[in-house]
Design an enzyme around this catalytic site. Structure first.
Site, PDB file in Angstrom:
ATOM      1  N   ALA A  15       0.823  -1.214   0.000  1.00 41.55           N
ATOM      2  CA  ALA A  15       0.000   0.000   0.000  1.00 41.55           C
ATOM      3  C   ALA A  15       0.851   1.256   0.000  1.00 41.55           C
ATOM      4  CB  ALA A  15      -0.933  -0.011   1.214  1.00 41.55           C
ATOM      5  N   GLN A  45      -5.115  -5.895   2.815  1.00 41.05           N
ATOM      6  CA  GLN A  45      -5.151  -6.561   4.111  1.00 41.05           C
ATOM      7  C   GLN A  45      -6.295  -6.118   5.026  1.00 41.05           C
ATOM      8  OE1 GLN A  45      -1.222  -6.874   5.981  1.00 41.05           O
ATOM      9  NE2 GLN A  45      -0.263  -6.627   3.980  1.00 41.05           N
ATOM     10  N   CYS A 163      -2.883  -2.177  12.441  1.00 41.50           N
ATOM     11  CA  CYS A 163      -4.307  -2.143  12.796  1.00 41.50           C
ATOM     12  C   CYS A 163      -4.532  -2.638  14.220  1.00 41.50           C
ATOM     13  CB  CYS A 163      -5.173  -2.942  11.830  1.00 41.50           C
ATOM     14  SG  CYS A 163      -6.931  -2.594  12.066  1.00 41.50           S
ATOM     15  N   THR A 309      -1.911   1.787   9.888  1.00 41.81           N
ATOM     16  CA  THR A 309      -3.104   1.385   9.146  1.00 41.81           C
ATOM     17  C   THR A 309      -2.971   1.820   7.695  1.00 41.81           C
ATOM     18  OG1 THR A 309      -4.334   3.455   9.517  1.00 41.81           O
ATOM     19  CG2 THR A 309      -4.517   1.753  11.222  1.00 41.81           C
ATOM     20  N   ALA A 311      -5.202   3.386   6.188  1.00 46.31           N
ATOM     21  CA  ALA A 311      -5.738   4.756   6.168  1.00 46.31           C
ATOM     22  C   ALA A 311      -4.645   5.774   6.449  1.00 46.31           C
ATOM     23  CB  ALA A 311      -6.861   4.895   7.192  1.00 46.31           C
ATOM     24  N   CYS A 343      -9.295   3.279  12.223  1.00 39.90           N
ATOM     25  CA  CYS A 343      -9.561   1.891  12.572  1.00 39.90           C
ATOM     26  C   CYS A 343     -11.074   1.680  12.553  1.00 39.90           C
ATOM     27  CB  CYS A 343      -8.996   1.571  13.951  1.00 39.90           C
ATOM     28  SG  CYS A 343      -9.103  -0.179  14.353  1.00 39.90           S
TER      29      CYS A 343
END
Length: 407
Positions: A15, A45, A163, A309, A311, A343
């Site tokens: 990512a 993932q 995460c 994460t 994000a 999250c």
């Protein structure tokens, strides 16, 4: 022809690496960019938790790496074995070196399975599973469906991990299935957390505790999994006491969901780029290395204190791209990363508490709604929208809701 000196070498085609390369090439399409990534499969993932809850097709979490490499970048399917930042070089597994003007370190992290005695020999059988592995997330769902009565243990190792909510998300989705099938009352649910709190951002603890109570789950803090005996179906935990001493005890199980300890890759830990804990040292705002100004890092291997994460990568990639472009032009960094991470806490099938926060746990909600309330709309976002945002926007350099702050 392959350049002998690359403008930018990106370590990692996950990512972080692909998003950073795409954002860079969006700004400067004529850069020579190499992405070093040994794996021909790229995984989304964040959906593995949903796979483990029977809510997502595992095949849809995997795509061919070659189809995701940004236009203008060159994929080098090999592995980095060492870093020489003082010489602006990285060494590959065949012994050859790449020279660069700038380096982006984004190799992700590794699961340290060997840190838990007996784990590697037990995974995938005897009811021992982990949503942190693509091959095992479907087995989690098998175990959940098969368990009608008995003892289910869920573990969380010491931080940092990717995460941080995923260990308990596995528990919530499992419990919701057992609740729906009328078997929850027959199952003793135990959550063993090496940390001292349920979640690191205090605002989200009350709504999560409501689900802990609803599912009658038992919380065990300062409790770290240290050994697994799959055939005997026993797990050994080390509990840290208030005075700093510790005691070990063994518990039986019928299902054990393990989150392994995690660390930076060996070549990062052994390099001059590493901080005291082995992650890539960076300035928390600029994501630039404090000693080597032509090195940036993002993603799970990055040593910033944000939550690890996908994000976070969405916000980090534009910061790295803008600051690296500034450095190419001999300008000072202009973009600021404020520690954003997200999250989506899947507290039941169909509802999510969307925890979005930055450095020091400061809330950073993207929507004008109370973020502590479980919502079906956030389930839709997690289950349906986020995979498309990931593959169609983030990995292609489209920076949705990701405008960097200014220094």
């Amino acid at each position: 022809m392959t350049p002998t000196l690359w403008d930018v070498v990106v370590i990692g085609g996950g990512a972080a690496g692909i998003a950073a390369a795409a954002s860079l090439l969006k700004r400067k399409p004529h850069l020579s960019v190499a992405i070093v990534e040994p794996n021909d499969r790229h995984f989304y993932q964040p959906a593995w938790t949903l796979v483990g809850g029977g809510c997502f097709n595992p095949a849809n979490t995997c795509k061919a790496t070659g189809k995701l490499i940004p236009n203008g970048a060159k994929w080098l399917r090999t592995r980095v074995t060492s870093l020489q930042p003082e010489h602006n070089q990285v060494t590959l597994e065949d012994g050859q070196s790449l020279s660069y003007q700038f380096l982006v370190v984004a190799p992700g992290l590794e699961l340290n399975l060997g840190a838990i005695a007996g784990l590697e020999n037990s995974l995938g059988k005897h009811g021992v599973t982990s949503n942190y592995l693509f091959e095992l997330a479907p087995y989690t769902w098998e175990c959940v469906q098969q368990l009608k009565r008995g003892r289910a243990l869920f573990t969380q190792p010491p931080m940092p991990i990717k995460c941080a909510g995923a260990p308990q998300k596995a528990m919530y989705l499992s419990c919701h299935h057992w609740e729906e099938t009328g078997t929850l009352g027959n199952i003793d649910v135990q959550f063993h957390n090496a940390g001292a709190v349920l979640f690191g951002v205090a605002d989200f603890v009350p709504p999560l505790m409501e689900y802990v109570k609803r599912y009658n789950a038992n919380l065990n803090f300062n409790s770290t999994l240290i050994a697994v005996d799959g055939p005997a179906r026993e797990a050994t935990f080390r509990r840290t006491n208030g005075d700093g001493t510790s005691t070990d005890h063994t518990e039986p199980f019928d299902m054990l969901h393990v989150v392994p300890p995690q660390r930076a890759p060996q070549f990062v830990r052994d390099s001059e780029l590493a901080n005291e804990t082995g992650w890539v040292a960076v300035d928390e705002a600029t994501l630039q290395h404090p000693r080597f100004a032509n090195v940036f890092s993002l993603g799970d291997a990055c040593g910033a204190s944000n939550a690890k994460t996908a994000a976070a990568v969405r916000k980090q990639a534009p910061v790295v791209a803008e600051n690296l472009c500034a450095a190419l032009e001999n300008r000072a960094p202009t973009a600021r990363y404020e520690g954003y991470g997200a999250c989506p806490l899947t507290v039941e099938k169909g509802k999510v508490v969307l925890a979005e926060f930055g450095y020091q746990g400061k809330l950073q909600p993207s929507f004008p709604l109370d973020p502590t309330v479980p919502r079906s709309s956030m389930w839709w976002l997690k289950r349906h929208a986020m995979p498309k945002i990931y593959f169609e926007l983030m990995l292609k350099g489209h920076e949705w809701l990701a405008r960097p702050g200014k220094l």
